[in-house]
Structures are given as structure tokens and as C-alpha cells.
Design an enzyme around this catalytic site. Sequence first.
Site, short mmCIF file in Angstrom:
data_model
loop_
_atom_site.label_atom_id
_atom_site.label_comp_id
_atom_site.label_asym_id
_atom_site.label_seq_id
_atom_site.Cartn_x
_atom_site.Cartn_y
_atom_site.Cartn_z
CB SER A 115 -0.96 0.03 1.18
OG SER A 115 -0.24 0.19 2.38
CE1 TYR A 169 -3.89 -1.59 1.58
CE2 TYR A 169 -3.12 -2.84 -0.32
CZ TYR A 169 -3.16 -2.64 1.04
OH TYR A 169 -2.46 -3.47 1.87
#
EC number: 4.1.1.11
Length: 127
Positions: free
Chosen positions: A25, A58
Site C-alpha cells: 500500500s 491502495y
Amino acid sequence: MFRTMMRAKLHRATVTEANLNYVGSITIDEDLMDAVEIVENEKVQVVNNNNGERLETYVIKGERGSGVICLNGAAARLVQPGDKVIIICYGLVSAEEVYKQIPKIAVLDDRNQIIEMLSAEKAGTEV
């Protein structure tokens, strides 16, 4: 018909960390997330201005006010602390809403503090 449109952007963010051993991430200061309405776990594209790399990942929340922009996991191999990146979030917009949709763009300084908020970009503009 739906179109994929830019809805949020953090322009010229400075990478503060690259953590190869994290699960994955990008960690983003929660104040910056709020400013452009990016939410935790939302998909973003990261464009590295220093080396041309592009990646998708993300978002996870970083400490408010910290200015943190940290690429985690495998993405850490594509950046170095100090690199300038553009973080872009897209959304699906119906044909009827395409011309009504207004993106939120935060232009950042070298410490990842917002210096300007924009709602559009002009071709050939330099920031």
C-alpha cells in the site's frame, strides 16, 4: 455509459519513506486524504516524476499533520525518499455527470503541506 475520470489528485507529493517489509500500500497523511476526499483502502495510481514509474495500490491512513507519503511493500522498490510523485484517484462517472464532476487537486510543497487547491488543470500548466 460510464467514464473513468480523475476525481482527486495530490500533485508533487514528496516521498518521505519507502518500507519494503510492510504488507503493501501507500501511507498518506490523513489530512491530505481528507483534503481531496480519498478514503482508506481506496485504489490510487502513483506516478513517480523522478523515474517515470507508474503503479497502482491502495491507501492506508497516515498520522495527521505528519506529511507522510510512504510506499510500502513491493512498491517501495519503485521510489526513493525525496522522489516527487503524483497520487491520482479515479472514479466512474455517468455520461450525464461527466461535465458536472469537479476534481479536487491539492498542490503540495516539499514538506507535503498544501499550498494550493485546484478544481481544474489547464493544458501546459506548470506547478
